[in-house]
Motif scaffolding. Structure first.
Motif, PDB file in Angstrom:
ATOM      1  N   LEU A  44      51.547  36.714  39.751  1.00 61.92           N
ATOM      2  CA  LEU A  44      50.313  35.954  39.588  1.00 61.92           C
ATOM      3  C   LEU A  44      50.017  35.639  38.121  1.00 61.92           C
ATOM      4  O   LEU A  44      49.139  34.816  37.827  1.00 61.92           O
ATOM      5  CB  LEU A  44      49.133  36.713  40.196  1.00 61.92           C
ATOM      6  N   PRO A  57      41.481  30.421  40.265  1.00 61.79           N
ATOM      7  CA  PRO A  57      41.259  30.363  41.716  1.00 61.79           C
ATOM      8  C   PRO A  57      39.805  30.684  42.068  1.00 61.79           C
ATOM      9  O   PRO A  57      39.172  31.532  41.444  1.00 61.79           O
ATOM     10  CB  PRO A  57      42.201  31.449  42.255  1.00 61.79           C
ATOM     11  N   VAL A  60      40.651  33.427  47.328  1.00 64.06           N
ATOM     12  CA  VAL A  60      41.962  34.074  47.417  1.00 64.06           C
ATOM     13  C   VAL A  60      42.010  34.900  48.697  1.00 64.06           C
ATOM     14  O   VAL A  60      41.105  35.707  48.955  1.00 64.06           O
ATOM     15  CB  VAL A  60      42.210  34.994  46.204  1.00 64.06           C
ATOM     16  N   VAL A 125      44.672  30.542  46.671  1.00 59.67           N
ATOM     17  CA  VAL A 125      45.842  31.439  46.607  1.00 59.67           C
ATOM     18  C   VAL A 125      45.916  32.225  47.906  1.00 59.67           C
ATOM     19  O   VAL A 125      44.913  32.811  48.343  1.00 59.67           O
ATOM     20  CB  VAL A 125      45.748  32.418  45.413  1.00 59.67           C
TER      21      VAL A 125
END
Length: 304
Positions: A44, A57, A60, A125
């Motif tokens: 990541l 993001p 997630v 994500v």
């Protein structure tokens, strides 16, 4: 796709029960799972590279979150994001709640990764560590992942490959004809399923880990402690029995190494891929996706 992706391969109720029972013992026994998770989380870093100047993001998903270690790590990484831990076993989510914290806790959703209850194009994500080996139909699962991801959203997943527990599979083949170890998708099948679902630029990798045990019983106890029991529909629905277990233990002993311990091999496949733009087609069957021979994909062997 091969019949490996038969929707009737696993008994999903057994999977839920096994992981529910193991919720309290999972963390202490899941050393390999934690190691793979840590390496997946390192990937990541790509999203936080200042040279790329990517937006942070906002939503997630941690699929197959278990007791929530990865969810907590991603909450720390992206404190302003909405982190959602998803798991089939409700007791696992109760354990995850202990890591959630009172200040901006992450959400917990009891759901099946094969039928995600999230809106289309709502996720930035999608993270999943060692969960997909319990999903029979990878193309269908990836189609669902693509549905919930925003265009350009990141998919980062790991699963077990077919070399996993080869010694155990061989040992029990000497005891009876009933399968005791699940079949696992090859890296080629995994990549094909990703591209079939429309994911772009998949990057696939393989690692081989080896764990060691004093005897077969020790390996089996560890597997029960993390909920990884035989969930095949075709499994024996009665106890293995002393005679069959003794035959398997004797056969496994042929793998004993110089240090006196029995090895167990784990092939781990990891993949990073990106959701396509809106309207991109899902590819149909009768095509060849894998252009790089599997033998050309480097394998890192990580003894433990």
């Amino acid at each position: 796709m091969s019949n490996l992706f038969d929707r009737t391969l696993f008994d999903s109720r057994h999977v839920r029960r096994a992981f529910s029972r193991s919720a309290a013992s999972y963390d202490a026994a899941a050393g390999l799972q934690h190691e793979v998770e840590s390496r997946l989380l390192e990937s990541l870093d790509y999203l936080d590279d200042p040279k790329l100047d990517l937006p942070k993001p906002e939503v997630v998903l941690d699929l197959g979150a278990g007791p929530g270690r990865a969810s907590a790590a991603m909450r720390k990484r992206w404190p302003k994001a909405r982190i959602v831990a998803v798991d089939l076993a409700l007791p696992m989510l109760r354990e995850a709640g202990k890591r959630s914290g009172w200040w901006r806790p992450f959400d917990r959703v009891n759901a099946d990764v094969r039928a995600l209850p999230f809106a289309e194009g709502s996720v930035d994500v999608l993270f999943s560590n060692l969960c997909l080996q319990w999903v029979e139909d990878l193309p269908a699962a990836f189609a669902g992942f693509r549905r919930v991801l925003k265009p350009g959203g990141l998919l980062l997943v790991s699963t077990f490959g077919p070399e996993t527990l080869g010694e155990l599979r061989d040992a029990f083949s000497h005891a009876d004809a009933t399968p005791h170890v699940s079949p696992f998708a090859t890296i080629a099948q995994f990549g094909d399923a990703l591209v079939h679902a429309g994911f772009k630029n998949p990057v696939l990798d393989r690692d081989v880990y080896t764990t060691r045990y004093a005897d077969l019983a020790s390996l089996m106890r560890e597997q029960r402690a993390i909920g990884a029991t035989n969930a095949l529909q075709t499994r024996r629905h009665t106890l293995t029995g002393r005679a069959r277990f003794a035959a398997a233990a004797q056969a496994y002993d042929a793998f004993r190494q110089a240090d006196g311990l029995l090895p167990a091999t784990w092939e781990v496949i990891t993949s990073m891929a990106w959701a396509p733009p809106p309207g991109a087609p899902i590819r149909e069957g009768g095509f060849e996706v894998t252009t790089v021979p599997v033998s050309a994909i480097p394998v890192r062997r990580r003894p433990r």
